[in-house]
Design a protein around this motif. Structure first.
Motif, PDB file in Angstrom:
ATOM      1  N   ALA A 316       0.857  -1.200   0.000  1.00 31.25           N
ATOM      2  CA  ALA A 316       0.000   0.000   0.000  1.00 31.25           C
ATOM      3  C   ALA A 316       0.889   1.244   0.000  1.00 31.25           C
ATOM      4  O   ALA A 316       0.575   2.248   0.648  1.00 31.25           O
ATOM      5  CB  ALA A 316      -0.914  -0.011   1.214  1.00 31.25           C
ATOM      6  N   GLU A 395      -3.142   5.828   5.211  1.00 36.35           N
ATOM      7  CA  GLU A 395      -4.518   6.136   4.784  1.00 36.35           C
ATOM      8  C   GLU A 395      -4.518   6.957   3.493  1.00 36.35           C
ATOM      9  O   GLU A 395      -5.278   6.676   2.562  1.00 36.35           O
ATOM     10  CB  GLU A 395      -5.256   6.891   5.890  1.00 36.35           C
ATOM     11  N   PHE A 398      -3.291   4.587   0.614  1.00 34.61           N
ATOM     12  CA  PHE A 398      -4.244   3.521   0.301  1.00 34.61           C
ATOM     13  C   PHE A 398      -5.422   4.085  -0.490  1.00 34.61           C
ATOM     14  O   PHE A 398      -5.855   3.518  -1.501  1.00 34.61           O
ATOM     15  CB  PHE A 398      -4.740   2.838   1.589  1.00 34.61           C
ATOM     16  N   LYS A 399      -5.918   5.216  -0.041  1.00 32.03           N
ATOM     17  CA  LYS A 399      -7.107   5.800  -0.690  1.00 32.03           C
ATOM     18  C   LYS A 399      -6.810   6.151  -2.149  1.00 32.03           C
ATOM     19  O   LYS A 399      -7.633   5.905  -3.041  1.00 32.03           O
ATOM     20  CB  LYS A 399      -7.583   7.033   0.073  1.00 32.03           C
ATOM     21  N   TYR A 402      -6.686   2.868  -4.017  1.00 32.64           N
ATOM     22  CA  TYR A 402      -8.016   2.253  -4.053  1.00 32.64           C
ATOM     23  C   TYR A 402      -8.943   2.995  -5.027  1.00 32.64           C
ATOM     24  O   TYR A 402      -9.605   2.385  -5.872  1.00 32.64           O
ATOM     25  CB  TYR A 402      -8.590   2.241  -2.629  1.00 32.64           C
ATOM     26  N   GLY A 416      -8.520  -4.808   1.197  1.00 34.75           N
ATOM     27  CA  GLY A 416      -7.744  -3.905   2.050  1.00 34.75           C
ATOM     28  C   GLY A 416      -7.087  -4.665   3.190  1.00 34.75           C
ATOM     29  O   GLY A 416      -7.115  -5.898   3.240  1.00 34.75           O
ATOM     30  N   THR A 417      -6.492  -3.928   4.108  1.00 35.54           N
ATOM     31  CA  THR A 417      -5.716  -4.584   5.158  1.00 35.54           C
ATOM     32  C   THR A 417      -6.027  -3.986   6.521  1.00 35.54           C
ATOM     33  O   THR A 417      -6.420  -2.818   6.612  1.00 35.54           O
ATOM     34  CB  THR A 417      -4.207  -4.448   4.850  1.00 35.54           C
ATOM     35  N   ALA A 434     -11.467   0.916   6.567  1.00 33.82           N
ATOM     36  CA  ALA A 434     -11.945   0.161   5.399  1.00 33.82           C
ATOM     37  C   ALA A 434     -13.451   0.307   5.236  1.00 33.82           C
ATOM     38  O   ALA A 434     -13.965   0.481   4.112  1.00 33.82           O
ATOM     39  CB  ALA A 434     -11.571  -1.306   5.553  1.00 33.82           C
ATOM     40  N   VAL A 439     -14.447  -0.486   1.334  1.00 34.66           N
ATOM     41  CA  VAL A 439     -13.575  -1.468   0.680  1.00 34.66           C
ATOM     42  C   VAL A 439     -14.310  -2.814   0.732  1.00 34.66           C
ATOM     43  O   VAL A 439     -14.832  -3.199   1.782  1.00 34.66           O
ATOM     44  CB  VAL A 439     -12.217  -1.564   1.433  1.00 34.66           C
ATOM     45  N   VAL A 442     -11.568  -7.030   3.654  1.00 37.51           N
ATOM     46  CA  VAL A 442     -10.303  -6.715   4.335  1.00 37.51           C
ATOM     47  C   VAL A 442      -9.650  -8.002   4.826  1.00 37.51           C
ATOM     48  O   VAL A 442     -10.312  -9.005   5.101  1.00 37.51           O
ATOM     49  CB  VAL A 442     -10.450  -5.739   5.522  1.00 37.51           C
ATOM     50  N   SER A 468     -17.718  -4.238   5.171  1.00 39.08           N
ATOM     51  CA  SER A 468     -16.662  -4.935   4.417  1.00 39.08           C
ATOM     52  C   SER A 468     -16.644  -6.421   4.788  1.00 39.08           C
ATOM     53  O   SER A 468     -16.789  -6.764   5.962  1.00 39.08           O
ATOM     54  CB  SER A 468     -15.298  -4.334   4.752  1.00 39.08           C
TER      55      SER A 468
END
Ligand code: AHR
Length: 658
Positions: A316, A395, A398-399, A402, A416-417, A434, A439, A442, A468
């Motif tokens: 990520a 964050e 990742f966003k 994503y 996601g994680t 998430a 997302v 996860v 999620s």
């Protein structure tokens, strides 16, 4: 947000039951798969069939303090020959592969005659060369063929003759081939070596046998018999064991290996495709070296070969929070790709999807086609991140990734994680984050004692189905005894029951090589020729190979409220088969009542596989059969009793008649 309530087991179980209809509850058809990480020598020295260690002279002290370009190589000058061996970098095959060995052959000795021939130093082929010791030497079998290759370039005015041989520990030649290096450019030379007899301590010897100077690199030896006879292929026995499991998916390349412990050794997929001599090798986070010989092309090819969906996990854009040796949860070691490089990084993620799925006329689809695979690989899932620390830097990155994948490839499911459970705030923060981003799935990770799995078997019954979904990407009970495997079996029946919110699950880690194991609880142990299948492997295999897409409740009832008794019933709509999994984690056999009246036209005889034994039993490389599944037939009817042996998993597969 996850709704995880500490309510009584009966109430929680009831809430799951309410969702069941008479036709069964739809569950994920890709619930059980495999987690592959290059940990414990799982790839180099393991599944990747290359037998030469440090084939490209790229080992460095960064991999391991005592390692260097000539690790696993010995300089040899048999029969009083002399010369020198150097490692050079001024004329490499490719900038990604900077080091190569240079042999200078000044004098080639003469084998002694008469009494002199009996002197040990006078025996063998004279020359100046190198010997590779493989990964703890190499195993060759009588009559089997091995594909040898190397890149070489002539660095002297005259060509250089090379003799290549397989030798046993006493120097006996088991196979030999000769070639002449006669080009000033790097060229690939190949030979097939057929072993005259078996040896489990074989070395590969390359000797310059005429005066001159020669550069050598990418010295390679593969068994001819790789899995599906693929070039640059996989060890057939290990790959077949994985294929036999019929996993719905394979996650790769890790684990922590995916995000690395610093920006320098994040796993960057583009470094791992194309000709092996052009791939970028790097330090493996687990304390050894990655050749990238088993790279993204090979992972995708293997998935296709065994009918598993590929699940690549990409960083990520942040590294492991333990980077820089902080080794503490909550540490500040996480490194982030600078924001001004994020555009390129996001493109790298999008390029992977194009490489896997794009047409041959797309830039990256063309590269896949050039590598020999014009058809798409049908990528459906991409994981982003691996149990990362949920920082503002994470964050933000990742966003961006994503959003970009969602916008360009809405057909791809992004996973996601969250931080590891139950150790830290990153688990809770990760879930919250998430869910806010919606997302789709996860990735949860946990390693626990066996009784934890028994006590927590209702964990997912209370998860909110509207938020999620879960990919349980890594889990295992600590240990490889039967009691560990049975606790996992109990838990897996619960994963099936919750297959409407747990979409995917994979035990971890998968492979571990004898004497090179960094993580003690693993599914398959191996050395250079043998394998040890743990009870955990057998349990996993019984679930992966017997998956369903509908879950049925109220099929199995038990006489006792004992939480070590568990059961599930699924239907595989492709075959119409009904599959029962009956687990008894107790110390005495227990009766279970099975009511199949919901199903029509069932066969009266079914296939049954039972794993049972003593709680403490475990398999080893020396005694691999202490626990083994037993297959038989069983008579079944609309209603029947099953006596589940103590500490057992039974799988019954019933055909429906058309
Ligand atoms: O499975 C071994 C390691 O455990 C993985 O690399 C990591 O994700 C987890 O901490």
């Amino acid at each position: 947000m996850i709704v995880y309530l500490a309510v009584s087991l009966t109430v929680v179980a009831q809430s799951a039951r309410q969702q069941t209809t008479s036709t069964g509850k739809k569950i994920s058809p890709t619930l059980f798969g495999l987690f592959f990480e290059d940990i414990n020598y799982a790839a180099d020295g393991g599944l990747y069939a290359e037998m030469i260690q440090n084939r490209s002279f790229e080992y460095t002290p960064a991999d391991r303090r005592e390692w260097h370009s000539l690790t696993s190589w010995e300089y040899i000058t048999p029969v009083f020959s002399y010369g020198s061996l150097n490692v050079e970098t001024n004329k490499p095959i490719h900038p990604n592969n900077p080091h190569y060995a240079v042999l200078t052959i000044e004098h080639v000795g003469q084998p002694g005659v008469g009494e002199n021939s009996k002197i040990p130093e006078n025996k063998g082929v004279p020359g100046v060369g190198v010997k590779n010791l493989g990964y703890d030497y190499m195993v060759v079998n009588a009559g089997e063929k091995y594909a040898f290759s190397l890149f070489a370039c002539q660095l002297s005015a005259t060509p250089v003759a090379l003799t290549v041989s397989l030798q046993d520990p006493r120097g006996k030649i088991l196979s030999e081939s000769k070639l002449t290096v006669n080009s000033k450019d790097w060229n690939k030379y190949t030979a097939t070596l057929t072993a005259s007899e078996r040896s489990d301590s074989t070395s590969l010897v390359i000797l310059g046998t005429t005066q001159g100077k020669v550069g050598i690199d990418i010295v390679s030896l593969f068994p001819e018999n790789t899995f599906k006879n693929r070039q640059n292929g996989l060890r057939a026995d290990l790959a077949q064991l994985l294929a036999d499991m019929k996993p719905a998916f394979i996650r790769f390349p890790g684990g922590c290996l995916a995000h690395g412990d610093g920006l320098g050794n994040m796993y960057r997929w583009k470094n791992t495709i194309g000709p092996v001599e052009q791939r970028v090798e790097q330090r493996n986070i687990w304390g050894y070296h990655q050749t990238a010989g088993l790279g993204y092309y090979e992972y995708f090819q293997f998935c296709e070969d065994i009918g598993a969906k590929p699940l690549p996990v990409l960083p990520a854009a942040v590294s492991c929070q333990n980077s820089g040796g902080t080794w503490r949860i909550g540490g500040t070691g996480q490194k982030a790709i600078p924001m001004d490089e994020m555009k390129d990084y996001i493109q790298e993620v999008l390029d992977l999807i194009e490489w896997a799925n794009g047409s041959v006329s797309s830039t990256w689809g063309a590269k896949r086609a050039a590598a020999g695979h014009p058809k798409p690989f049908n990528l459906e899932f991409v994981g982003i991140g691996n149990e990362d620390k949920i920082t503002p830097e994470f964050e933000e990155r990742f966003k961006l990734i994503y959003d970009a994948v969602k916008a360009k490839h809405p057909e791809i499911t992004v996973i996601g994680t969250v931080g590891p459970f139950p150790d830290g705030e990153d688990f809770t923060k990760g879930w919250k984050y998430a869910n806010n981003l919606t997302v789709p799935m996860v990735d949860e990770h946990y390693y626990q004692q066996p009784d934890w799995f028994v006590r927590n078997q209702y964990r997912y019954d209370a998860y909110d189905r509207k938020q999620s979904h879960v990919y349980l990407g890594e889990y295992a009970s600590w240990g490889n005894k039967l009691k560990n495997a049975i606790s996992e079996a109990i838990y897996m029946t619960a994963l099936e029951r919750n297959g409407d919110v747990v979409d995917m699950a994979s035990y971890a880690p998968l492979l571990a090589k004898k004497n090179h194991t960094q993580w003690k609880t693993d599914m398959i142990f191996f050395d250079n020729e043998k394998v040890c299948l743990t009870p955990n492997y057998y349990v996993q295999k019984l679930f992966t190979a017997n998956q369903g897409d509908y879950y049925y409740d109220k099929i199995v009832s038990k006489n006792s409220k004992d939480s070590t008794l568990a059961a599930s019933c699924v239907k595989d709509s492709k075959t119409g088969d009904i599959i029962l999994k009956l687990v008894n984690g107790g110390t005495a056999s227990q009766s279970m009542k099975i009511d199949l009246s919901a199903f029509k036209k069932l066969a009266s005889q079914a296939e049954q596989v039972v794993i049972a034994g003593s709680a403490e039993a475990e398999n080893t490389l020396e005694n691999p059969q202490a626990i083994a599944p037993v297959q038989s037939k069983i008579k079944v009817s609309k209603s029947f009793q099953y006596n589940a042996p103590a500490m057992s998993l039974t799988v019954i597969r019933i055909k429906t008649q058309s």
